[in-house]
Design a protein around this motif. Structure first.
Motif, PDB file in Angstrom:
ATOM      1  N   SER A 168       0.886  -1.230   0.075  1.00 53.84           N
ATOM      2  CA  SER A 168       0.160  -0.228   0.095  1.00 53.84           C
ATOM      3  C   SER A 168       1.031   1.151  -0.137  1.00 53.84           C
ATOM      4  CB  SER A 168      -0.776   0.095   1.330  1.00 53.84           C
ATOM      5  OG  SER A 168      -1.695  -1.138   1.439  1.00 53.84           O
ATOM      6  N   THR A 169       0.404   2.405  -0.281  1.00 56.20           N
ATOM      7  CA  THR A 169       1.107   3.669  -0.538  1.00 56.20           C
ATOM      8  C   THR A 169       0.467   4.665   0.366  1.00 56.20           C
ATOM      9  OG1 THR A 169       1.684   3.218  -2.723  1.00 56.20           O
ATOM     10  CG2 THR A 169       1.875   5.433  -2.014  1.00 56.20           C
ATOM     11  N   ILE A 170       1.185   5.056   1.267  1.00 54.03           N
ATOM     12  CA  ILE A 170       0.931   6.245   2.018  1.00 54.03           C
ATOM     13  C   ILE A 170       1.643   7.578   1.750  1.00 54.03           C
ATOM     14  CG2 ILE A 170       0.087   4.551   3.780  1.00 54.03           C
ATOM     15  CD1 ILE A 170       2.483   5.258   5.372  1.00 54.03           C
ATOM     16  N   HIS A 171       1.016   8.745   2.124  1.00 55.29           N
ATOM     17  CA  HIS A 171       1.843   9.924   1.921  1.00 55.29           C
ATOM     18  C   HIS A 171       2.168  10.527   3.301  1.00 55.29           C
ATOM     19  CE1 HIS A 171       2.746  13.692   0.124  1.00 55.29           C
ATOM     20  NE2 HIS A 171       2.274  14.317   1.055  1.00 55.29           N
ATOM     21  N   LEU A 172       3.442  10.884   3.657  1.00 56.98           N
ATOM     22  CA  LEU A 172       3.618  11.561   4.854  1.00 56.98           C
ATOM     23  C   LEU A 172       3.908  13.026   4.807  1.00 56.98           C
ATOM     24  CD1 LEU A 172       5.656   8.721   6.647  1.00 56.98           C
ATOM     25  CD2 LEU A 172       3.203   9.167   7.041  1.00 56.98           C
ATOM     26  N   THR A 173       3.721  13.816   5.642  1.00 49.63           N
ATOM     27  CA  THR A 173       4.128  15.108   5.565  1.00 49.63           C
ATOM     28  C   THR A 173       4.992  15.401   6.982  1.00 49.63           C
ATOM     29  OG1 THR A 173       2.210  15.860   4.297  1.00 49.63           O
ATOM     30  CG2 THR A 173       3.485  17.595   5.576  1.00 49.63           C
ATOM     31  N   LEU A 174       5.946  15.508   6.655  1.00 52.75           N
ATOM     32  CA  LEU A 174       6.905  15.697   8.082  1.00 52.75           C
ATOM     33  C   LEU A 174       7.705  16.711   7.903  1.00 52.75           C
ATOM     34  CD1 LEU A 174       8.174  11.880   7.829  1.00 52.75           C
ATOM     35  CD2 LEU A 174       6.591  13.074   9.468  1.00 52.75           C
ATOM     36  N   PRO A 175       8.102  17.294   9.241  1.00 49.30           N
ATOM     37  CA  PRO A 175       9.361  18.458   9.289  1.00 49.30           C
ATOM     38  C   PRO A 175      10.582  18.091   8.525  1.00 49.30           C
ATOM     39  CG  PRO A 175       8.324  18.025  11.450  1.00 49.30           C
ATOM     40  CD  PRO A 175       7.939  16.942  10.305  1.00 49.30           C
TER      41      PRO A 175
ATOM     42  N   GLY B  78       9.342   0.956   6.822  1.00 46.04           N
ATOM     43  CA  GLY B  78       8.964  -0.392   7.040  1.00 46.04           C
ATOM     44  C   GLY B  78       9.457  -1.054   8.295  1.00 46.04           C
ATOM     45  N   LEU B  79      11.055  -0.939   8.416  1.00 41.49           N
ATOM     46  CA  LEU B  79      11.553  -1.729   9.515  1.00 41.49           C
ATOM     47  C   LEU B  79      10.839  -0.965  11.209  1.00 41.49           C
ATOM     48  CD1 LEU B  79      13.848  -3.277  10.767  1.00 41.49           C
ATOM     49  CD2 LEU B  79      15.421  -1.374  10.776  1.00 41.49           C
TER      50      LEU B  79
END
Length: 91
Positions: A5-12, A36-37
């Motif tokens: 599955s693909t997810i989108h993350l917004t991080l600093p 993933g780890l």
């Protein structure tokens, strides 16, 4: 091939830079592999905590059944059954 599955993350930016540094220093193929780890390690900790809670619940439940030579085999069979069941849920 595993279902992905693909997810989108917004991080600093500081976190994404740290992640990239970890990828390079520890020779991960990608940030995806690194994340993933981290998730697998977190899941493992959660399952270990759950097991510990269940073991304590068993200890607190009162007297146990008499131990027989067959008891160990039955316990190992039940553990393997549950592990197989969990593996089929994770896939």
């Amino acid at each position: 091939q595993k279902h992905m599955s693909t997810i989108h993350l917004t991080l600093p930016r500081s976190l994404t830079e740290f992640m990239q540094q970890q990828v390079e220093e520890h020779r991960f193929e990608s940030i995806d592999e690194y994340v993933g780890l981290l998730v697998r390690e977190d899941r493992k900790k959660h399952l270990e905590k759950e097991l510990e809670e269940k073991l304590l619940e068993g200890i607190r439940s009162g007297p146990s059944e008499e131990w027989t030579p067959d008891s160990g085999r039955k316990i190992l069979e039940e553990i393997e059954r549950r592990r197989t069941e969990k593996r089929s849920l994770v896939v």
